[in-house]
Design a protein around this motif. Structure first.
Motif, short mmCIF file in Angstrom:
data_model
loop_
_atom_site.label_atom_id
_atom_site.label_comp_id
_atom_site.label_asym_id
_atom_site.label_seq_id
_atom_site.Cartn_x
_atom_site.Cartn_y
_atom_site.Cartn_z
N ARG A 116 0.37 2.01 0.19
CA ARG A 116 -0.79 1.41 0.15
C ARG A 116 -1.01 0.75 1.56
O ARG A 116 0.04 0.31 2.11
N ARG A 118 -3.75 -1.91 3.95
CA ARG A 118 -4.71 -3.09 4.14
C ARG A 118 -5.63 -2.46 5.03
O ARG A 118 -5.31 -1.97 6.10
N SER A 214 -8.97 -1.05 2.43
CA SER A 214 -7.63 -1.32 1.85
C SER A 214 -7.82 -0.21 0.65
O SER A 214 -8.82 -0.07 -0.05
N GLY A 215 -6.63 0.40 0.58
CA GLY A 215 -6.50 1.53 -0.45
C GLY A 215 -4.90 2.07 -0.52
O GLY A 215 -4.13 1.45 -0.02
N VAL A 216 -5.06 3.34 -0.91
CA VAL A 216 -3.78 4.18 -0.94
C VAL A 216 -3.91 5.33 -0.16
O VAL A 216 -4.96 5.83 -0.22
N LEU A 240 -9.22 1.45 -3.78
CA LEU A 240 -8.67 1.08 -4.96
C LEU A 240 -9.54 0.10 -5.83
O LEU A 240 -8.93 -0.35 -6.98
N ASN A 241 -10.60 -0.63 -5.23
CA ASN A 241 -11.37 -1.55 -5.83
C ASN A 241 -11.77 -1.13 -7.16
O ASN A 241 -11.93 -1.88 -8.25
N ASN A 301 -10.66 -2.62 -10.40
CA ASN A 301 -9.17 -2.82 -9.88
C ASN A 301 -9.13 -3.47 -8.52
O ASN A 301 -8.37 -3.14 -7.61
N GLU A 304 -5.57 -4.08 -7.42
CA GLU A 304 -4.93 -3.13 -7.07
C GLU A 304 -3.68 -2.88 -7.99
O GLU A 304 -2.61 -2.57 -7.75
N ARG A 307 -2.68 2.12 -9.90
CA ARG A 307 -2.60 3.30 -8.73
C ARG A 307 -2.82 4.65 -9.15
O ARG A 307 -2.54 4.80 -10.41
#
Length: 404
Positions: A116, A118, A214-216, A240-241, A301, A304, A307
């Motif tokens: 993950r 930011r 922000s995500g993966v 991932l929102n 999500n 988060e 996932r």
């Protein structure tokens, strides 16, 4: 025939008949009297299970245990199906990060798929290379500068030898020294450019490559120290929102899935559940061997909590008949709170029923399924019975000597 002869003949006949009558009598007795079967075990004074599982406690003990009961009732329970699902990133919500210019990458050594990140986090540092240079040209330039220095040093040595033999001039020696100094400067510049290509900037300016959201991390295509050209793909990120849940549903249940019907998504570790909204998407996959087809639902999500790749439990509400639409139909069933259900060491399912004031009887039940925090009972208790919720575990321990 005389009378004496008749008597003799009669006695002789009786003598022959008596053994036959005896044999017939013994056969008849053997037929009537069968040998008694021997039982491998005998239970004296058998007692019913319900008489062994009644607990009577005092009023103080009932208060101390905090016993509470609820009445078993008949509810209209919706038909549900619990299936497994898999979290996936929303298609189209991925971002591809590319190199803006040619250069050497630094940092990002611990960046891996599934990690993950930011928004604003620095992923790499890119040391730019001059646009007119490439690695081969820089290597050739360094080799040429090294050769020129060697030639200049040889000329200087020859000039110094001639001056020592009074065959040369001081000016020629000084010119040779100047040529050596220029060659040394050229070699140092060539080595500096080659070092920049390898990322050895010695504090030179570097461009930070930052995460735009922000995500993966979905995919990493480069490593630290790599020399990349402009527009080389470095990393792929997925937001991932919002995420999708892929649910393999039996084909026979597809027609029973109400139009626009939401599902309940639960993490396998027992965390809070969330509602999944149906996604207007085609069936992206099917498994002929298992007779299932994939349907997709979207969940919020922002925190988060889920996932991509995570396995989850999905409660799907079905309509009462195939081809139905709208709200799911329900069926009447006996329900009890989940807190009232107990399990013994062999997996048996029990509840405690209040049969008299301060008297509780443990009764075996058969569970059909769970619906939220309610348990659907197929048999074992009747509507109107009072089952223990709070304090059921304490009664179980009291009965078997686990508490006092």
């Amino acid at each position: 025939m005389t009378k004496e002869n008749n008597m003799h003949h009669h006695n002789k006949l009786l003598t022959r008949l008596f053994p036959l009558v005896g044999l017939l009598s013994l056969a008849a007795c053997g037929k009537d009297e069968k040998p008694k079967a021997i039982s491998p075990a005998e239970v004296e004074n058998p007692v019913k299970e319900s008489e062994l599982t009644t607990v009577t406690i005092t009023a103080d003990a009932e208060k101390r245990l905090g016993i509470k009961t609820v009445v078993v009732k008949t509810d209209n329970v919706q038909a549900t199906r619990e299936v497994g699902g898999e979290i996936q990133a929303v298609p189209g919500q991925a971002v591809t990060i590319v190199a803006p210019v040619q250069g050497t990458l630094r940092g990002g050594a611990g960046l891996t798929a599934g990690q993950r990140v930011r928004e604003g986090q620095t992923l790499y540092s890119l040391v730019p290379l001059p646009a007119e240079r490439d690695l081969l040209t820089l290597n050739q330039g360094t080799a040429q500068a090294r050769t020129q220095l060697q030639v200049a040093q040889a000329r200087l040595g020859r000039a110094e030898e001639l001056l020592a033999d009074r065959a040369g001039s001081v000016r020629a020696r000084d010119d040779a020294r100047a040529d050596v100094a220029l060659a040394q400067r050229a070699l140092a510049d060539a080595r500096a450019r080659q070092g920049a290509a390898n990322g050895n900037t010695g504090g030179g300016q570097a461009l930070p490559i930052k995460a735009p959201l922000s995500g993966v991390v979905q995919r990493v295509t480069v490593t630290s120290g790599s020399v990349v050209t402009a527009n080389t793909v470095l990393v792929e990120l997925a937001a991932l929102n919002k995420v999708w849940v892929r649910v393999p549903l039996f084909v026979g249940d597809l027609r029973r899935l109400g139009q626009g019907q939401a599902v309940t998504v639960r993490p396998l570790d027992g965390g809070a559940s969330r509602q999944g909204r149906p996604v207007e998407a085609p069936l992206l996959g099917a498994t002929a061997g298992t007779g299932t087809a994939d349907v997709f639902f979207e969940i919020d999500n922002a925190d988060e909590a889920f996932r991509p790749g995570e396995r989850v439990a999905v409660d799907v509400t079905l309509t009462g008949a195939a081809g139905g639409t709208g709200n799911a139909a329900g069926t009447a069933a006996l329900t009890i709170p989940a807190a009232a259900l107990l399990y013994d060491a062999t997996g048996g399912q029990w509840v405690y029923v209040r049969t008299a004031p301060r008297q509780y009887t443990r009764q075996r039940v058969e569970v059909q399924r769970a619906v939220g925090d309610q348990i659907v009972i197929s048999r074992g208790v009747k509507a109107g019975a009072e089952v223990v919720t709070d304090g059921a575990a304490e009664l179980f321990g009291t009965e078997f000597g686990g508490s006092h």
